[in-house]
Every structure is written in C-alpha cells, then in structure tokens.
Design a protein around this motif. Structure first.
Motif, PDB file in Angstrom:
ATOM      1  N   HIS A  80       0.165 -18.250 -33.973  1.00 22.05           N
ATOM      2  CA  HIS A  80       0.204 -16.873 -33.482  1.00 22.05           C
ATOM      3  C   HIS A  80      -1.193 -16.273 -33.416  1.00 22.05           C
ATOM      4  N   LEU A  81      -1.737 -16.223 -32.217  1.00 22.74           N
ATOM      5  CA  LEU A  81      -3.012 -15.560 -31.944  1.00 22.74           C
ATOM      6  C   LEU A  81      -4.147 -16.080 -32.844  1.00 22.74           C
ATOM      7  N   GLY A  82      -5.267 -15.374 -32.822  1.00 16.70           N
ATOM      8  CA  GLY A  82      -6.422 -15.807 -33.594  1.00 16.70           C
ATOM      9  C   GLY A  82      -6.184 -15.865 -35.093  1.00 16.70           C
ATOM     10  N   PRO A  83      -5.576 -14.836 -35.711  1.00 18.59           N
ATOM     11  CA  PRO A  83      -5.344 -14.913 -37.152  1.00 18.59           C
ATOM     12  C   PRO A  83      -4.454 -16.081 -37.566  1.00 18.59           C
ATOM     13  N   GLY A  84      -3.408 -16.377 -36.784  1.00 20.91           N
ATOM     14  CA  GLY A  84      -2.570 -17.528 -37.112  1.00 20.91           C
ATOM     15  C   GLY A  84      -3.343 -18.827 -37.017  1.00 20.91           C
ATOM     16  N   LEU A  85      -4.155 -18.950 -35.966  1.00 25.07           N
ATOM     17  CA  LEU A  85      -5.003 -20.129 -35.840  1.00 25.07           C
ATOM     18  C   LEU A  85      -5.979 -20.218 -37.007  1.00 25.07           C
ATOM     19  N   ALA A  86      -6.567 -19.076 -37.368  1.00 22.77           N
ATOM     20  CA  ALA A  86      -7.532 -19.073 -38.473  1.00 22.77           C
ATOM     21  C   ALA A  86      -6.890 -19.541 -39.770  1.00 22.77           C
ATOM     22  N   ASN A  87      -5.641 -19.150 -40.005  1.00 23.24           N
ATOM     23  CA  ASN A  87      -4.939 -19.618 -41.202  1.00 23.24           C
ATOM     24  C   ASN A  87      -4.762 -21.137 -41.216  1.00 23.24           C
ATOM     25  N   GLY A  88      -4.743 -21.758 -40.053  1.00 25.72           N
ATOM     26  CA  GLY A  88      -4.540 -23.210 -39.970  1.00 25.72           C
ATOM     27  C   GLY A  88      -5.810 -24.014 -39.809  1.00 25.72           C
ATOM     28  N   LEU A  89      -6.976 -23.353 -39.811  1.00 24.82           N
ATOM     29  CA  LEU A  89      -8.213 -24.068 -39.484  1.00 24.82           C
ATOM     30  C   LEU A  89      -8.566 -25.154 -40.493  1.00 24.82           C
ATOM     31  N   ALA A  90      -8.314 -24.942 -41.775  1.00 17.92           N
ATOM     32  CA  ALA A  90      -8.742 -25.922 -42.778  1.00 17.92           C
ATOM     33  C   ALA A  90      -8.137 -27.290 -42.520  1.00 17.92           C
ATOM     34  N   ASN A  91      -6.851 -27.335 -42.225  1.00 21.35           N
ATOM     35  CA  ASN A  91      -6.232 -28.639 -41.976  1.00 21.35           C
ATOM     36  C   ASN A  91      -6.495 -29.143 -40.567  1.00 21.35           C
ATOM     37  N   LEU A  92      -6.819 -28.270 -39.624  1.00 22.40           N
ATOM     38  CA  LEU A  92      -7.322 -28.755 -38.343  1.00 22.40           C
ATOM     39  C   LEU A  92      -8.699 -29.392 -38.517  1.00 22.40           C
ATOM     40  N   HIS A  93      -9.488 -28.860 -39.445  1.00 25.06           N
ATOM     41  CA  HIS A  93     -10.766 -29.491 -39.768  1.00 25.06           C
ATOM     42  C   HIS A  93     -10.546 -30.910 -40.285  1.00 25.06           C
TER      43      HIS A  93
END
Length: 522
Positions: A80-93
């Motif tokens: 969901h939008l930028g904040p949702g993506l930001a919450n998932g960034l660590a495991n996308l890393h």
C-alpha cells in the motif's frame, strides 16, 4: 510485448492478475490498502491466483523472498503506497542480495490525485529504487497488462531481481480491452571462452588457488565445482551467506568463508589466485578501526570465471573440460547423525538434536545468529536438505522466508532457526503460518539478548560497556514469552529448558501437521 485484443470491459487490475497467471505467477503475498482495492477484487475473481495475507509488509516481502528462492519463479507482492513499501524494504533488501525473483506491486494514488499532496502521498519510486533492479509506473489501464508482463520478465532476468510495478489507483479501476502475452525468459550471458581459458591456465599452474562461489548452490553445481578443485589442487569456498545451499549426506560439504574478518583472512592467507564464480572479491561485513577490510591477500591475483548474470553451470562445465576432470570424483559426505543430547540445553545440544531427528528433504531457513552455527555443524551428515541463509544481513528474515518457502514447497517440512531478537521484527508471520496451515517448525534461540551485537561491541573498539549500554543489547525486563506469543497467533508451542525437553518437542513437531514453535531457553 504487443497488446492483444481480449474480452472487453475488464479493469486494469483484472488484466494485470490474468497477465501474472499466464506468466506463471500464481501466488500473491499481500497487505493492501484503499488504493489496492480493485486489485484485491481482481484477485478474488481469478481462481488461479493464490492470495496470502501478511499482517505486516515485512512478512509479505520476506515470504516472497522465500517463495522465489525455492520455486525459482516469482511470487507477487501487493503493498500500500510508499509507507507500505517502506515497511517491507528490509526483506526486499535481503531478496535483492539473494538475487531472488520478486514481482513487487505497489499501489499509488490515482494519477490525477497525486499533485494534491494527500497525507499518504510519497516518492514511491524513490523508496523502491534501492532494492529494485527494474521499476515502472503504469500510466493507464491500457498499459497495465504489458507492464505486468515486462515486470515478470525483469524479475526473472538472470540471476533474478526485484521488479517493482507501481500501479496508480485509476489504472487499476479503469476499464480496458487490452491484454499481454508472457514475454520470453531472458537467457544468462553466454560463457566467455577467454575467461574460461584464463582460469584454466591458472588452475594448471597449481599455485595456491581458491575458487570462491556464490548463488543458488545446487548439489549438482557444487559437485561439478568440487571436481574441478579436486582435479587441480584448488580449494572451493563459498561466500559466508548464499541464497540457497543443498547439503547433507551424499552431497559435497562446502567450505564457507567465516563471518569474522580475521578468520576469513586466515582462511585465505597464502592464496596466489582467487577465482570468482558468480561473486565479488571478499570484504568484511563492516569496517573496524585499525583492521583490514579488503580480504584478498596481498599479491593475490583476481580472476573472474563468470559474473552473477552469466551461465554459471555452462562456465563450470567448460572449465571442467578444459582442465580435464573426467574420472575425478568429488568427496561426498557420509550419512552420520549425532547422538541425542542430554542434560543442559545449549546451542550445541540443539544442533545435535536437530541433526539426529531431521527428516529428509527439509528446507532449513537460518537466522540463528550466534546460536545457529552448532546446528549447521550438527546437520552436516543429516539426510539431504536445503539451507537458506540471511544474504542481506537485515534481521527479521527467517519467519517470513520460511512462510514463503513452505508455500512454494507444500510437500516439504520447513525448519526455521530464529534468534529471539530477529524474530520480534516479523513475529506476525506466525499468524500467516497458522492461517495457511503450513508445515513449519520454528526453533527460537531464546538467549534474551542481541548476541552478535554484544560481540561486535568489543570488536569495533567501543569503551567497556556499562549497564546503560548493555541494556540496549538485552531482551530482558521483561522477558519475552514466546509460547504465549505463538499460541496467541494460533501456533502450537513448547518451552524447553533441558535437552530432553527439547528432544521431545522437536520429535513431536516433525510428526505433526501445521506450524509449531519451540522456545529453546539457552
């Protein structure tokens, strides 16, 4: 990538879901919001797409990583939008560092609404850029299907990457008559004959040589590389963390570069030639005051056999022919299990119990931290299994990755080795495991501290720690109760304080269906 006429009056989101299904993307890990509701409706209307809800975006992205590592094809995420993506960034890393194929779908405000700077407006592309190898923003419903086909193709580009498709809300709800066929899978870079010849020449010199390898290390790939090493007197070593390693009885025991720089430097000391196979020159994980960070020994020449995006198996086969490995056999691990431990419960006892009881063909997801090494050692001669490692160093990886691996391989048991500190980052994954009835056994190494940080505190040259500093590295006052945490999310749980209690709980877990958790108090 030409649009094809299709059934009229279909939403952009419906065209995207159908494109994914046609391209082989059959699972979507999701944590949606208002701007993704038409995608949610499209998921509901397509029975070929499995939807898996995560209660935190880091669970969603970590599950997509585990799925992609085991399936070899991407799952989709829905964020969901930028904040949702930001919450998932660590495991996308972590997925980026593992070179895992992931199709990341991020909803955004409608194209005409973005200019008003609503509360959830953000730079979605800016958030996505550091973890994505490919990014596109759909401009209209008519473009969505083709963009989806391109995203799947990009995710599968060798060796794999995160492809992020940003879907403005109106491109999802507007109607379209377009569709898109799946795009052909991109081939790896061809074998470079001159690089093979150079490396073969080096190996024939029989000077002290190390072959350093990374990537998805299948049993066949490791055995081929091991035969080359055996025929030429070289040493075969893997990077410290790899995305997937097939190991156990009947397979090659691959030497692993140590985590600590001093130990890694000692392992590589005296090496005259370092051959890179799908990897980069070794460095320390961090810089330390007054300590070396570049681990290639002085006077050692670097040689690249194949880059990450190249044909690794083809390059190894060509190298094997060049150095003549016919008749050379790799040394394989004999089947051997440690005895069941008794008495005190500590990491070594846990490793012995796992090695003694581990079923065949298990997928082990390892974020055991300072406590997990003994389990690696204890399972060396256990039945063949896969081992997934924390490639990017961002903790909170194991519980979600185990979830995705279990969905990718429903016929296999998953064993999750999880430190208690890292587990609290994505503890919500337990709820998803219960909801999906996944066969996952989680071992929580409950030492009630960030063990690696206590080690690193001294290694970086910080002053002697006082109570305030140490309190930042401990998980006490109050203690975490993992049995209650697990049971509160529908997962059966045991607490073990002795080796005997742990043995009984682990044996029971391996024979029962559905998820379970053992809090190992060490």
């Amino acid at each position: 990538m030409t649009d094809q006429p299709s059934a009229p009056d279909r939403s952009g989101a419906e065209s995207l879901v159908q494109t994914f299904v046609d391209a082989g993307v059959r699972v979507c890990f999701t944590n949606p919001g208002t701007s993704e509701m038409h995608f949610v409706a499209a998921l509901d209307s397509n029975p070929q797409m499995r939807c898996v809800l995560g209660l935190f975006e880091g669970v969603v992205t970590g599950a997509a990583d585990g799925y992609g590592r085991m399936a070899g094809t991407p799952a989709a995420t829905l964020l969901h939008l930028g904040p949702g993506l930001a919450n998932g960034l660590a495991n996308l890393h972590n997925a980026k560092k593992a070179r895992t194929p992931v199709v990341n779908v991020v909803g955004d405000h409608a194209t005409y609404h973005r200019k008003f700077d609503a509360p959830l407006t953000s730079d979605v592309e800016g958030f996505a850029a550091p973890v994505s190898g490919w990014i596109r923003v759909s401009g209209s419903a008519d473009e969505v299907a083709a963009d989806g086909a391109a995203a799947v193709q990009a995710a599968l580009a060798p060796p794999g990457q995160v492809a992020t498709l940003i879907l403005p809300a109106d491109t999802a709800w507007n109607r379209t008559t377009t569709s898109a066929k799946p795009l052909p899978r991109l081939a790896p870079d061809p074998v470079n004959a001159s690089q093979v010849d150079e490396v073969a020449k080096v190996l024939r010199m029989r000077e002290p040589t190390v072959m350093l390898i990374n990537g998805a290390l299948t049993a066949e790939r490791i055995e081929l590389a091991s035969r080359i090493a055996a025929a030429t007197g070289a040493r075969l070593i893997s990077d410290t963390f790899v995305s997937r390693l097939q190991r156990g009885a009947g397979r090659v025991n691959l030497l692993r570069l140590p985590y600590f720089g001093e130990q890694a430097a000692e392992m590589l000391a005296g090496t005259r030639h370092l051959i890179l196979i799908g990897t980069q020159p070794p460095i320390t994980f961090f810089a330390y005051p007054g300590k070396p960070h570049w681990l290639t020994p002085e006077g050692c020449a670097l040689h690249t056999l194949v880059e990450r995006q190249g044909d690794v198996d083809g390059a190894l086969e060509a190298l094997g022919q060049a150095v003549g490995i016919a008749g050379t056999k790799a040394t394989l691990v004999a089947a051997e299990r440690p005895a069941l431990p008794a008495g005190e419960l500590n990491p070594r006892a846990i490793g012995a119990a796992v090695g003694h009881l581990l079923p065949e063909n298990v997928i082990v997801v390892d974020e055991g931290g300072t406590s997990g090494h003994a389990t690696t050692m204890g399972t060396r001669g256990a039945p063949p299994h896969d081992w997934l490692q924390l490639t990017g160093g961002s903790i909170g990886y194991a519980l979600p990755t185990a979830t995705g691996a279990a969905i990718a391989c429903p016929d296999r048991r998953v064993l999750c080795l999880q430190g208690d500190g890292g587990g609290m980052y994505t503890v919500q994954a337990l709820w998803t495991q219960a909801r999906e009835k996944l066969d996952i056994t989680t071992i929580i190494f409950s030492n009630r501290r960030y063990g690696i940080l206590q080690v690193e505190f001294g290694r970086v040259g910080a002053h002697n720690p006082g109570p305030k500093a140490m309190s930042m590295l401990e998980l006490t006052n109050p203690d975490l109760d993992w049995v209650k945490l697990a049971e509160g999310m529908g997962v059966r749980a045991w607490r073990a304080r002795t080796a005997e209690e742990f043995n009984r709980a682990l044996a029971a877990s391996f024979t029962e269906s559905g998820p379970s958790l053992i809090e190992a108090v060490i």
